[in-house]
Design a protein around this motif. Structure first.
Motif, PDB file in Angstrom:
ATOM      1  N   ALA A  49       0.827  -1.209   0.000  1.00  0.00           N
ATOM      2  CA  ALA A  49       0.000   0.000   0.000  1.00  0.00           C
ATOM      3  C   ALA A  49       0.863   1.261   0.000  1.00  0.00           C
ATOM      4  O   ALA A  49       0.435   2.317  -0.477  1.00  0.00           O
ATOM      5  CB  ALA A  49      -0.927   0.002   1.217  1.00  0.00           C
ATOM      6  N   GLU A  54      -3.181   1.852  -2.036  1.00  0.00           N
ATOM      7  CA  GLU A  54      -4.208   0.963  -1.499  1.00  0.00           C
ATOM      8  C   GLU A  54      -4.002  -0.420  -2.107  1.00  0.00           C
ATOM      9  O   GLU A  54      -3.563  -0.539  -3.252  1.00  0.00           O
ATOM     10  CB  GLU A  54      -5.589   1.510  -1.879  1.00  0.00           C
ATOM     11  CG  GLU A  54      -6.700   1.112  -0.971  1.00  0.00           C
ATOM     12  CD  GLU A  54      -7.928   2.024  -1.100  1.00  0.00           C
ATOM     13  OE1 GLU A  54      -8.997   1.612  -0.630  1.00  0.00           O
ATOM     14  OE2 GLU A  54      -7.802   3.125  -1.662  1.00  0.00           O
ATOM     15  N   ILE A  63      -4.739   0.545   3.306  1.00  0.00           N
ATOM     16  CA  ILE A  63      -4.556   1.855   2.703  1.00  0.00           C
ATOM     17  C   ILE A  63      -3.393   2.583   3.362  1.00  0.00           C
ATOM     18  O   ILE A  63      -3.187   2.472   4.578  1.00  0.00           O
ATOM     19  CB  ILE A  63      -5.860   2.685   2.799  1.00  0.00           C
ATOM     20  CG1 ILE A  63      -5.747   3.986   2.008  1.00  0.00           C
ATOM     21  CG2 ILE A  63      -6.258   2.939   4.254  1.00  0.00           C
ATOM     22  CD1 ILE A  63      -7.074   4.696   1.803  1.00  0.00           C
TER      23      ILE A  63
END
Length: 267
Positions: A49, A54, A63
């Motif tokens: 991420a 994400e 995220i």
């Protein structure tokens, strides 16, 4: 203390097995990483991420967050929060019920028993009862995922796991110092001796016929001999995007251990 919060140091593919278990049963999970993680199985590592913003892995979503407000927003949206914090400053700030060290560095890089009411270390480098409350065995074999309440995990063997009779042949190591350029990315089917990546003009070759299951990110700075990927003799495309058996077993042990320690300490 936030009884719903668990902070995990390290977001690689093995740690992600633990992160998934924690998220599934209702914990908020904050993952602390370095600025440029070098995850091999990056498709199934929440640390990715940081590069992509994400990432969806099976039924969990992670995220990248830059500050406390973004972390809280991620939790409100039922997501796993990933941030750059190798020193663990958010541990003191957010006061989790548990800190799990899932860096898998084969040594303790700074996790201490007093960091949280419950502390867990994955693999070698930790001593249960001294620097953490509990250690989870990460060595493949009969004891994989075992809870260790006193003493260390098995010592690092330095040997890769055996898959279909292949061990060291599976590992892709950098041919030089420099930036990695990928020729055959995750999921590619390759033949023994085929070039799969280049570093500083020097090719890295597959050591067996199979499928590229692991490869660090394009452009990462690497050193000669550093592990940069692996080839799986089993050509099963779905394995590229799913959490491994090893990670799931360790994750189950981590969750079990957290619940046991929570009961023992009356938390």
């Amino acid at each position: 203390m936030n009884k719903k919060l668990v902070i995990v140091r390290g977001g690689g593919d093995v740690a992600t097995g633990t992160i998934q278990k924690l998220k599934r049963v209702g914990f908020d999970v904050l993952v602390l990483e370095i600025e440029r993680p070098t995850c091999i199985r990056r498709n199934v590592a929440v640390a990715q991420a940081i590069f992509e913003g994400e990432i969806q892995i099976e039924d969990i979503e992670a995220i990248y967050c830059e500050d406390r407000s973004e972390i809280e927003k991620a939790f409100a949206e039922d997501k796993i929060a990933v941030t750059v914090d190798p020193d663990g400053r958010f541990i003191e700030e957010m006061k989790p019920i548990c800190v799990i060290d899932g860096i898998l560095a084969k040594k303790n890089l700074g996790t201490k028993k007093d960091m949280a009411p419950i502390t867990i270390g994955l693999g070698p480098g930790f001593v249960a009862g001294e620097d953490v409350d509990l250690v989870i065995e990460t060595n493949r074999g009969h004891d994989l995922g075992r809870l260790i309440f006193e003493g260390p995990a098995a010592k690092n063997t330095g040997n890769p796991g055996n898959i279909n009779g292949f061990t060291t042949e599976r590992i892709l190591r950098s041919s030089a110092d420099g930036k990695l350029h990928i020729l055959k990315d995750l999921g590619s089917v390759v033949k023994k001796g085929e070039p799969v990546a280049i570093v500083d003009g020097k090719e890295i070759y597959a050591g067996l016929d199979g499928m590229v299951r692991g490869m660090i990110n394009e452009g990462i700075q690497v050193t000669k001999g550093m592990k940069v990927g692996d080839v799986d003799p089993r050509v099963i495309p779905r394995n590229v995007g799913t959490i491994s058996d090893k990670a799931r077993l360790i994750g189950g042990g981590s969750l079990e251990g957290l619940l046991i320690m929570k009961r023992r300490k009356g938390l």
